[in-house]
Each structure stands twice: as structure tokens, then as C-alpha cells.
Design an enzyme around this catalytic site. Structure first.
Site, PDB file in Angstrom:
ATOM      1  N   LYS A 190       0.816  -1.011   0.159  1.00 42.12           N
ATOM      2  CA  LYS A 190       0.115  -0.417  -0.283  1.00 42.12           C
ATOM      3  C   LYS A 190       1.007   1.222  -0.092  1.00 42.12           C
ATOM      4  O   LYS A 190       1.413   1.861   1.097  1.00 42.12           O
ATOM      5  CB  LYS A 190      -1.113  -0.142   0.861  1.00 42.12           C
ATOM      6  CG  LYS A 190      -2.527   0.369   0.977  1.00 42.12           C
ATOM      7  CD  LYS A 190      -2.189   2.048   1.300  1.00 42.12           C
ATOM      8  CE  LYS A 190      -2.131   3.358   2.296  1.00 42.12           C
ATOM      9  NZ  LYS A 190      -1.929   4.094   2.553  1.00 42.12           N
ATOM     10  N   SER A 243       4.818   7.099  10.536  1.00 43.39           N
ATOM     11  CA  SER A 243       4.973   7.965  11.451  1.00 43.39           C
ATOM     12  C   SER A 243       4.814   6.853  13.084  1.00 43.39           C
ATOM     13  O   SER A 243       4.287   6.052  12.679  1.00 43.39           O
ATOM     14  CB  SER A 243       3.642   8.899  11.632  1.00 43.39           C
ATOM     15  OG  SER A 243       2.242   8.434  11.736  1.00 43.39           O
ATOM     16  N   GLU A 264       9.282   0.939  11.164  1.00 45.58           N
ATOM     17  CA  GLU A 264      10.261   1.983  10.901  1.00 45.58           C
ATOM     18  C   GLU A 264       9.919   3.013  11.204  1.00 45.58           C
ATOM     19  O   GLU A 264       8.944   3.418   9.750  1.00 45.58           O
ATOM     20  CB  GLU A 264      10.996   1.921   9.492  1.00 45.58           C
ATOM     21  CG  GLU A 264      11.822   0.318   8.778  1.00 45.58           C
ATOM     22  CD  GLU A 264      13.342   0.451   9.962  1.00 45.58           C
ATOM     23  OE1 GLU A 264      13.537   1.218  10.862  1.00 45.58           O
ATOM     24  OE2 GLU A 264      13.623  -0.704   9.905  1.00 45.58           O
ATOM     25  N   CYS A 298      13.214  10.656   7.710  1.00 41.66           N
ATOM     26  CA  CYS A 298      13.255   9.921   9.467  1.00 41.66           C
ATOM     27  C   CYS A 298      14.771  10.498   9.639  1.00 41.66           C
ATOM     28  O   CYS A 298      14.319   9.895  11.477  1.00 41.66           O
ATOM     29  CB  CYS A 298      12.920   8.406   9.163  1.00 41.66           C
ATOM     30  SG  CYS A 298      13.568   7.688   7.986  1.00 41.66           S
TER      31      CYS A 298
HETATM   32  P1  NAD Z   1       2.254   7.771   7.773  1.00 37.07           P
HETATM   33  O1  NAD Z   1       2.028   6.816   9.092  1.00 37.07           O
HETATM   34  O2  NAD Z   1       0.090   9.290   7.680  1.00 37.07           O
HETATM   35  O3  NAD Z   1       1.501   7.445   6.709  1.00 37.07           O
HETATM   36  C1  NAD Z   1       1.995   6.254   6.570  1.00 37.07           C
HETATM   37  C2  NAD Z   1       1.538   5.892   5.441  1.00 37.07           C
HETATM   38  O4  NAD Z   1       0.737   4.562   6.225  1.00 37.07           O
HETATM   39  C3  NAD Z   1       0.556   6.063   4.074  1.00 37.07           C
HETATM   40  O5  NAD Z   1       0.784   4.578   3.486  1.00 37.07           O
HETATM   41  C4  NAD Z   1      -0.610   5.558   5.101  1.00 37.07           C
HETATM   42  O6  NAD Z   1      -1.956   6.121   4.172  1.00 37.07           O
HETATM   43  C5  NAD Z   1      -0.511   4.568   5.817  1.00 37.07           C
HETATM   44  N1  NAD Z   1      -1.505   4.829   7.051  1.00 37.07           N
HETATM   45  C6  NAD Z   1      -2.106   5.962   7.279  1.00 37.07           C
HETATM   46  N2  NAD Z   1      -3.222   5.523   9.009  1.00 37.07           N
HETATM   47  C7  NAD Z   1      -2.862   3.930   8.401  1.00 37.07           C
HETATM   48  C8  NAD Z   1      -3.725   3.082   9.607  1.00 37.07           C
HETATM   49  N3  NAD Z   1      -4.065   3.432  10.373  1.00 37.07           N
HETATM   50  N4  NAD Z   1      -3.506   1.540   9.304  1.00 37.07           N
HETATM   51  C9  NAD Z   1      -2.140   1.635   8.345  1.00 37.07           C
HETATM   52  N5  NAD Z   1      -1.581   2.447   7.401  1.00 37.07           N
HETATM   53  C10 NAD Z   1      -2.294   3.326   7.438  1.00 37.07           C
HETATM   54  O7  NAD Z   1       3.027   8.451   7.906  1.00 37.07           O
HETATM   55  P2  NAD Z   1       3.223  10.207   6.913  1.00 37.07           P
HETATM   56  O8  NAD Z   1       2.845  11.454   7.162  1.00 37.07           O
HETATM   57  O9  NAD Z   1       2.576   9.165   5.318  1.00 37.07           O
HETATM   58  O10 NAD Z   1       5.020   9.799   6.802  1.00 37.07           O
HETATM   59  C11 NAD Z   1       6.181  10.880   7.498  1.00 37.07           C
HETATM   60  C12 NAD Z   1       6.175   9.531   9.219  1.00 37.07           C
HETATM   61  O11 NAD Z   1       7.610   8.130   8.370  1.00 37.07           O
HETATM   62  C13 NAD Z   1       7.447  10.289   9.699  1.00 37.07           C
HETATM   63  O12 NAD Z   1       7.282  10.334  11.380  1.00 37.07           O
HETATM   64  C14 NAD Z   1       8.660   9.519   9.190  1.00 37.07           C
HETATM   65  O13 NAD Z   1       9.350   9.517  10.212  1.00 37.07           O
HETATM   66  C15 NAD Z   1       8.270   8.230   9.365  1.00 37.07           C
HETATM   67  N6  NAD Z   1       9.351   7.543   8.327  1.00 37.07           N
HETATM   68  C16 NAD Z   1      10.884   6.780   8.549  1.00 37.07           C
HETATM   69  C17 NAD Z   1      10.440   5.766   7.805  1.00 37.07           C
HETATM   70  C18 NAD Z   1      12.190   4.646   8.236  1.00 37.07           C
HETATM   71  O14 NAD Z   1      13.127   4.287   8.116  1.00 37.07           O
HETATM   72  N7  NAD Z   1      12.184   4.521  10.150  1.00 37.07           N
HETATM   73  C19 NAD Z   1      11.269   6.636   6.405  1.00 37.07           C
HETATM   74  C20 NAD Z   1      10.777   6.938   6.156  1.00 37.07           C
HETATM   75  C21 NAD Z   1       9.506   7.858   6.770  1.00 37.07           C
END
Ligand code: NAD
Length: 487
Positions: A190, A243, A264, A298
Site C-alpha cells: 500500500k 509515523s 520503521e 526520518c
Molecule cells: P503516516 O504514518 O501518516 O503514513 C504512512 C503510511 O501509513 C501511508 O501509506 C498511510 O496511508 C498509511 N496509514 C495511515 N494510517 C494507517 C493505519 N491506521 N493503518 C495502516 N496504515 C496507515 O506517515 P507519513 O506522514 O506518510 O510519513 C511520515 C512519517 O514516516 C514520519 O514520521 C517519518 O519519520 C516516518 N518515516 C520513517 C522511516 C523509517 O525508515 N524509519 C522512513 C520514512 C518515513
């Protein structure tokens, strides 16, 4: 206060935009299930170019029924084709995918910059080559898993449900899909709602590579679609990048099931500059650490810890360097900082920056013209930050640097570790012995020394504390996709 403390860029450049004619964005996309593009059973959503707000395409919002269809396809493919296949043959498919990614690199880079807003220099030189490298690396492991030191008889879990964010859409796909396939799992992926297009182009690559139907399925949509993937009963392994807040809710949903989970999550890395560091190099590392990918990283070096005796020199040099950064058209090859990925993310960056100023830190931004349309935020440095400030604690996920000082190595370590996250850190010093001593004491999954934001498929990446658990890349990353694997 926003002070135009610098003159404009040192050089005038003629625009050098990459042509977008190489990409063929369809007006609408369905889901990729069982080797075919099929209509979704629900609504559709728009994906926009964040640099112009132009609608690029409409993509399907996967429903629970669509996710179920994809998981069934992945299960069939696992049981009948991919699971029983000779590992060396699986490896050949991965090699083929890697080569096609290289052949179509320009197309992927342009599409990624259009949909995400990142500079073409980065999508072209970092995202796409690294995505291909992940497939090459994991292709090599496919028939050597018994020799990876992960136990005598490593076996795939089955169906992997994978949810990824928008900051490195193709690269995060590669981090997830390549190890899953190399270890014999099948995938339901996804992508993030704001950046689905390179995942859909990747689906075309799977067809081009003749990957058996159902081995990779792509279901687009937002949070509800992601939830349907991770909560589906027939998913064996869940891998999530995003996140910390959503990661926590996934951990709760998966707790008590037989599913295996890797997370992650976010970060708030300290980039520590000692007084013996070569200042010019450190400044390049600070810039790379926080302004790479608009700070949507991140592991971004978002907390700069500078030894007090060199604070003024480092900040003056940093401001001079930031004054030369070019913000603007992501497709222009001169651009250093592209567009913020979405209006929501821009609002969050603005809000946290305003809080930073209200809490008493000093905001500095260079003189820089921003385009009229699209989502933009200038490179920003906060000095006079204290560890209690929200800009020192919360992940901004944008081009915003918080600067703090320290006097002794112990104070540097204490301040660096004073965070709920633990993903990465940087150390700048001339002394190798100091690097080793400090790195040992930092609670961070990755520590870079005299460099920052270096990635390689052979090297495991992942966090401590609220940055998540599990590793991606290297042998450790393989273990996450294998039953009973130890490392
Ligand atoms: P997010 O958590 O809002 O979304 C990430 C993904 O999860 C998206 O595809 C979203 O549609 C999906 N999602 C949202 N709610 C969900 C749920 N309840 N169940 C399952 N999937 C769901 O995060 P974002 O704003 O898209 O990304 C930014 C965050 O990602 C930042 O906090 C960043 O630090 C983190 N990040 C971490 C890494 C790592 O490797 N540690 C890498 C990239 C980004």
C-alpha cells in the site's frame, strides 16, 4: 523574525529543467492485483504535483474487498508458484526487475519528482539508483539464504502486507519488496496516498519482468486501505514505515495475532559537531543532513549540537552556505530544495516553526524567492534552542534545523540521547578514538561519522525506542522476512 541576512545566490543559473515527456501518466489508475490492472470497488482520489498543484492522475482507493482480493492473489501465488520455485529462479526475477529499473531510470526519476516534489538531482542520483541496488543486492541472496547465518533452514512467512510513506516512494517500496521476494514471500503493498505513481509504474515493471501474477500486488488508497492490509487475517508478516503514531496503532492491532511485525518510524537525529571538526566539511554534512529531500527524512539531522567554542563560526559558515541553496522547480537540475510534499505537511512545518519562535528560539531564513503556486518552505535555522522546546523534541519532517550547544563530550551524549526517538546520529570530529567512544554511547540505530545520510543495501537500517523495531537492509533485514531466523 525572518531576517534576509544573506545576499541572494552567488551565481545566476539558466533554468535547466528535465523534460517530462519521458513519462506517460495515465488520467486514471486501478489497482494492481494478480498481475493485472483492475478497477477498484470504491472511490478514487487525486494525486497532485506539489510544485504546481496540478492534478496528475486519479487513482483508486482500495476497499476492504479490494485488499481481500489482493491478499487472496498473494496467497495463491505463494502456495502455487513463488513458494515452491527454486530460489535461484526467484533470484533471476529480482535481477530482471533491477535491470529494468536501471533501464527505465529516467522515467522513474521524472515521475518521482513530479508526484513527490523532490529535486530531480536526488530522484535521479539517489532514489532510483538505490532502489535498483536493493533489488540487485537481494537478488544475490535469493539462493544463498542457507549461508546467511540466519539458521539452518530459513523459510518465508507467506504473505507480506507492506505500508509505506511518501518521502521516498520508490525507495521505500524497494526496501520492502526486494527482501520479501528474495526470501520467498509474496506481497500486498500500500503506497502513500500522496505518492502512488511510481508504485504503479513499478507494477508495470513486474509485468515487463514476467513476474508470476499475484507475487506483487499494489493497492492504492489512504489510511483505511493501509489498515485493511495490516489487519487482514491472511497476512503473515506486516512491515510498516511511517509515523510513530500510526506505528503504535498498528502494533496494537497486530498484538495477539500470529503476525510478525517490523516498524520503521520517526526520528529526531542529533548531528554533533566537535570543535576539532573540519568546519567546511561539517557544514556540508549539516546541509545534507537536514535539507536533503526537503528534510522529509526520518533520519534527518534535525538537531544540530555544536561545541560552544565553534558555535559562531559554524553558524556563520552554515548561513553562508544555505544562502547558495536553490529552492524551486523540482525538475530543474540546478534545484537543491524542491517542494513540500503536501499542503498538510506544509501546515505542520509552519505550525511547528511558529511554535519555535513563540517559545523563544531565533528563526533565520535566507533571502529566497518561492514560486507562487505549490507548497514551499525556505531552509530554516533556529538558534538559541533549548532541549525543552518543541522544535527540539517533535519531528518537523521539513527543512528546519534546531541548533543547540554543548561544552563537553558527556553533555553532547546526554543531549543527543535526550529524545524519545533513536534512529540515527552524526559525529563530526578529527579523532577516530572519539568517534568510537561517542558512537558507542548514542542510542541510535545508525551513527554516521564525518558524513551523513549515507545509505547502502548491505547495511541494516532501523531504530531504537519510538523509532521502531526491526532492521531493513543487510542480513538483518532478511531475517525479518524469514521464520525462526536468528542473527
Ligand atoms: P503516516 O504514518 O501518516 O503514513 C504512512 C503510511 O501509513 C501511508 O501509506 C498511510 O496511508 C498509511 N496509514 C495511515 N494510517 C494507517 C493505519 N491506521 N493503518 C495502516 N496504515 C496507515 O506517515 P507519513 O506522514 O506518510 O510519513 C511520515 C512519517 O514516516 C514520519 O514520521 C517519518 O519519520 C516516518 N518515516 C520513517 C522511516 C523509517 O525508515 N524509519 C522512513 C520514512 C518515513
Amino acid at each position: 523574525m525572518t531576517a534576509p541576512a544573506q545576499p541572494g545566490p552567488l551565481f545566476e543559473y539558466a533554468p535547466a529543467p528535465e523534460s517530462r515527456s519521458i513519462v506517460d501518466v495515465r488520467p486514471s489508475y486501478g489497482l494492481f492485483v494478480d498481475g493485472e490492472f483492475v478497477d477498484g470497488s470504491g472511490e478514487s482520489m487525486k494525486t497532485v504535483n506539489p510544485a504546481t498543484e496540478e492534478v496528475l492522475s486519479e487513482v483508486a482507493v482500495g476497499t476492504e474487498a479490494d485488499v481481500d482480493r489482493a491478499v487472496r492473489a498473494a496467497r495463491r501465488a505463494f502456495t502455487r508458484v513463488w513458494g515452491p520455485m527454486r530460489p535461484a529462479d526467484r533470484g533471476k526475477y529480482l535481477f530482471r526487475i533491477a535491470r529494468i529499473l536501471q533501464e527505465r531510470a529516467r522515467e522513474f526519476a521524472v515521475l518521482e519528482s513530479l508526484d513527490n516534489g523532490k529535486p530531480i538531482r536526488e530522484s535521479r542520483d539517489v532514489d532510483v539508483p538505490l532502489a535498483a541496488a536493493h533489488f540487485f543486492y537481494h537478488a544475490g541472496w535469493a539462493d544463498k539464504l542457507a549461508h546467511a547465518g540466519l539458521g539452518p533452514d530459513p523459510r518465508p512467512h507467506g504473505v507480506a502486507g507492506q505500508v509505506i510513506p511518501w518521502n521516498f516512494p520508490l525507495l521505500m517500496l524497494a526496501w520492502k519488496v526486494a527482501p520479501a521476494l528474495a526470501t520467498g514471500n509474496t506481497v500486498v503493498l500500500k503506497p502513500a496516498e500522496t505518492t502512488p505513481l511510481t508504485a504503479l509504474l513499478f507494477a508495470e515493471v513486474c509485468r515487463q519482468a514476467d513476474l508470476p501474477p499475484g507475487v506483487v500486488n499494489v493497492v492504492t488508497g489512504a489510511g483505511d486501505t493501509g489498515r485493511a492490509v495490516v489487519e487482514h487475517d491472511d497476512v503473515d508478516k506486516v512491515a510498516f514505515t511511517g509515523s510513530t503514531e500510526v506505528g503504535r496503532s498498528i502494533a496494537r492491532a497486530v498484538a495477539g495475532t500470529r503476525k510478525v511485525l517490523t516498524l520503521e518510524l520517526g526520528g529526531k537525529a542529533a548531528n554533533i559537531v566537535f570543535d576539532d571538526a573540519p568546519i567546511d566539511q561539517a557544514v556540508e554534512g549539516i546541509v545534507r543532513g537536514i535539507f536533503f529531500n526537503q528534510g522529509h527524512v526520518c533520519c534527518a539531522g534535525s538537531r544540530l549540537l555544536v561545541q560552544e567554542s565553534v558555535h559562531d563560526e559554524v553558524i556563520a559558515s552554515l548561513q553562508r552556505r544555505i544562502g547558495t541553496l536553490r529552492v524551486g522547480d523540482p525538475l530543474d537540475k540546478n534545484t537543491d530544495i524542491g517542494a513540500i510534499n503536501s499542503a498538510e505537511q506544509l501546515a505542520r512545518i509552519r505550525e511547528l516553526s511558529d511554535v519555535g519562535e513563540a517559545e523563544g528560539a531565533h528563526r533565520w531564513q535566507p533571502a529566497c524567492d518561492l514560486p507562487d503556486r505549490g507548497f514551499w518552505f525556505p531552509p530554516t535555522v533556529f538558534t538559541g534552542v533549548s532541549p525543552a522546546h518543541r522544535i527540539a523534541r517533535d519531528e518537523v519532517f521539513g527543512p528546519v534545523l534546531s541548533v543547540m550547544t554543548f561544552r563537553t563530550p558527556d553533555e553532547a551524549v546526554a543531549k543527543a540521547n535526550n529524545t524519545t526517538y533513536g534512529l540515527s546520529a552524526g559525529i563530526w570530529t578529527e579523532k577516530g578514538s572519539r568517534i568510537l567512544a561517542i558512537a558507542d554511547r548514542l542510542r541510535a540505530g545508525v551513527v554516521w561519522a564525518n558524513t551523513f545520510n549515507q545509505f547502502d543495501p548491505t547495511s541494516p537500517f532501523g531504530g531504537y525506542k519510538q523509532s521502531g523495531y526491526g532492521r531493513e537492509g543487510g542480513r538483518h533485514g532478511l531475517a525479518a522476512y524469514l521464520k525462526g531466523a536468528s542473527h
